[in-house]
Design a protein around this motif. Structure first.
Motif, PDB file in Angstrom:
ATOM      1  N   MET A   1       0.827  -1.199   0.000  1.00  0.00           N
ATOM      2  CA  MET A   1       0.000   0.000   0.000  1.00  0.00           C
ATOM      3  C   MET A   1       0.863   1.252   0.000  1.00  0.00           C
ATOM      4  N   LYS A   2       1.985   1.197   0.673  1.00  0.00           N
ATOM      5  CA  LYS A   2       2.855   2.359   0.774  1.00  0.00           C
ATOM      6  C   LYS A   2       3.440   2.741  -0.583  1.00  0.00           C
ATOM      7  N   GLY A   3       3.796   1.746  -1.386  1.00  0.00           N
ATOM      8  CA  GLY A   3       4.369   2.000  -2.705  1.00  0.00           C
ATOM      9  C   GLY A   3       3.381   2.633  -3.657  1.00  0.00           C
ATOM     10  N   THR A   4       2.113   2.247  -3.571  1.00  0.00           N
ATOM     11  CA  THR A   4       1.110   2.825  -4.461  1.00  0.00           C
ATOM     12  C   THR A   4       0.843   4.288  -4.116  1.00  0.00           C
ATOM     13  N   VAL A   5       0.881   4.638  -2.833  1.00  0.00           N
ATOM     14  CA  VAL A   5       0.707   6.035  -2.421  1.00  0.00           C
ATOM     15  C   VAL A   5       1.883   6.866  -2.915  1.00  0.00           C
ATOM     16  N   PHE A   6       3.089   6.324  -2.821  1.00  0.00           N
ATOM     17  CA  PHE A   6       4.286   7.027  -3.289  1.00  0.00           C
ATOM     18  C   PHE A   6       4.202   7.285  -4.792  1.00  0.00           C
ATOM     19  N   LEU A   7       3.812   6.257  -5.563  1.00  0.00           N
ATOM     20  CA  LEU A   7       3.683   6.426  -7.011  1.00  0.00           C
ATOM     21  C   LEU A   7       2.580   7.419  -7.371  1.00  0.00           C
ATOM     22  N   HIS A   8       1.496   7.386  -6.618  1.00  0.00           N
ATOM     23  CA  HIS A   8       0.415   8.351  -6.844  1.00  0.00           C
ATOM     24  C   HIS A   8       0.913   9.781  -6.596  1.00  0.00           C
ATOM     25  N   ASN A   9       1.657   9.973  -5.519  1.00  0.00           N
ATOM     26  CA  ASN A   9       2.193  11.297  -5.216  1.00  0.00           C
ATOM     27  C   ASN A   9       3.123  11.791  -6.320  1.00  0.00           C
ATOM     28  N   ILE A  10       3.957  10.922  -6.842  1.00  0.00           N
ATOM     29  CA  ILE A  10       4.877  11.309  -7.918  1.00  0.00           C
ATOM     30  C   ILE A  10       4.091  11.656  -9.177  1.00  0.00           C
ATOM     31  N   ARG A  11       3.122  10.838  -9.536  1.00  0.00           N
ATOM     32  CA  ARG A  11       2.324  11.096 -10.739  1.00  0.00           C
ATOM     33  C   ARG A  11       1.572  12.414 -10.648  1.00  0.00           C
ATOM     34  N   VAL A  12       0.970  12.683  -9.502  1.00  0.00           N
ATOM     35  CA  VAL A  12       0.212  13.922  -9.323  1.00  0.00           C
ATOM     36  C   VAL A  12       1.155  15.125  -9.383  1.00  0.00           C
ATOM     37  N   THR A  13       2.304  15.030  -8.724  1.00  0.00           N
ATOM     38  CA  THR A  13       3.264  16.135  -8.722  1.00  0.00           C
ATOM     39  C   THR A  13       3.777  16.423 -10.126  1.00  0.00           C
ATOM     40  N   VAL A  14       4.166  15.395 -10.838  1.00  0.00           N
ATOM     41  CA  VAL A  14       4.679  15.582 -12.206  1.00  0.00           C
ATOM     42  C   VAL A  14       3.581  16.129 -13.119  1.00  0.00           C
ATOM     43  N   PHE A  15       2.370  15.619 -12.974  1.00  0.00           N
ATOM     44  CA  PHE A  15       1.259  16.075 -13.805  1.00  0.00           C
ATOM     45  C   PHE A  15       1.006  17.573 -13.615  1.00  0.00           C
ATOM     46  N   PHE A  16       0.852  18.004 -12.360  1.00  0.00           N
ATOM     47  CA  PHE A  16       0.524  19.403 -12.117  1.00  0.00           C
ATOM     48  C   PHE A  16       1.689  20.337 -12.445  1.00  0.00           C
ATOM     49  N   LEU A  17       2.924  19.920 -12.184  1.00  0.00           N
ATOM     50  CA  LEU A  17       4.058  20.777 -12.537  1.00  0.00           C
ATOM     51  C   LEU A  17       4.251  20.874 -14.042  1.00  0.00           C
ATOM     52  N   THR A  18       4.028  19.784 -14.753  1.00  0.00           N
ATOM     53  CA  THR A  18       4.125  19.835 -16.218  1.00  0.00           C
ATOM     54  C   THR A  18       3.040  20.729 -16.795  1.00  0.00           C
ATOM     55  N   ASP A  19       1.826  20.557 -16.328  1.00  0.00           N
ATOM     56  CA  ASP A  19       0.735  21.407 -16.811  1.00  0.00           C
ATOM     57  C   ASP A  19       0.969  22.874 -16.461  1.00  0.00           C
ATOM     58  N   ALA A  20       1.462  23.133 -15.258  1.00  0.00           N
ATOM     59  CA  ALA A  20       1.723  24.513 -14.857  1.00  0.00           C
ATOM     60  C   ALA A  20       2.818  25.143 -15.719  1.00  0.00           C
ATOM     61  N   THR A  21       3.854  24.381 -16.031  1.00  0.00           N
ATOM     62  CA  THR A  21       4.933  24.915 -16.861  1.00  0.00           C
ATOM     63  C   THR A  21       4.451  25.203 -18.276  1.00  0.00           C
ATOM     64  N   LEU A  22       3.672  24.292 -18.847  1.00  0.00           N
ATOM     65  CA  LEU A  22       3.137  24.525 -20.193  1.00  0.00           C
ATOM     66  C   LEU A  22       2.173  25.710 -20.216  1.00  0.00           C
ATOM     67  N   LEU A  23       1.296  25.786 -19.238  1.00  0.00           N
ATOM     68  CA  LEU A  23       0.341  26.883 -19.167  1.00  0.00           C
ATOM     69  C   LEU A  23       1.042  28.212 -18.904  1.00  0.00           C
ATOM     70  N   ALA A  24       2.033  28.212 -18.016  1.00  0.00           N
ATOM     71  CA  ALA A  24       2.762  29.439 -17.721  1.00  0.00           C
ATOM     72  C   ALA A  24       3.555  29.920 -18.929  1.00  0.00           C
ATOM     73  N   SER A  25       4.137  28.996 -19.673  1.00  0.00           N
ATOM     74  CA  SER A  25       4.859  29.384 -20.889  1.00  0.00           C
ATOM     75  C   SER A  25       3.911  29.991 -21.910  1.00  0.00           C
ATOM     76  N   ALA A  26       2.732  29.408 -22.060  1.00  0.00           N
ATOM     77  CA  ALA A  26       1.743  29.948 -22.992  1.00  0.00           C
ATOM     78  C   ALA A  26       1.273  31.327 -22.553  1.00  0.00           C
TER      79      ALA A  26
END
Length: 97
Positions: A1-26
């Motif tokens: 269970m601990k590993g799935t929470v860690f992977l979820h946290n990484i996916r969410v962080t990468v998703f929002f930072l990537t979207d923020a960088t693309l949106l901010a650049s635009a």
């Protein structure tokens, strides 16, 4: 269970930072206003903190937002731009003596 929470946290962080960088650049390419860019990264940090478990993903996102903000402004990949020089030379008023 601990590993799935860690992977979820990484996916969410990468998703929002990537979207923020693309949106901010635009936004910066369209308006040349860096205030919009800062607000986008603050919102990304809030979304990451809300959608992840624990404090660490939010803290990491806040740090990475500071790193990525100048990059999305079209500046070089640095923390801050040197806008001026700081020198301290005390003024001595001879009329006080």
């Amino acid at each position: 269970m601990k590993g799935t929470v860690f992977l979820h946290n990484i996916r969410v962080t990468v998703f929002f930072l990537t979207d923020a960088t693309l949106l901010a650049s635009a936004f910066f390419l369209l308006s040349h206003n860096s205030a919009n860019v800062a607000i986008i990264y603050v919102l990304a940090t809030v979304f990451v903190a809300r959608n992840t478990a624990g404090y660490v993903p939010g803290i990491i996102t806040a740090f990475l937002s500071v790193v990525f903000k100048p990059y999305s402004d079209g500046a070089e990949f640095i923390f801050t731009l040197p806008l001026g020089e700081y020198t301290y030379e005390p003024e001595i008023d001879s009329s006080d003596y």
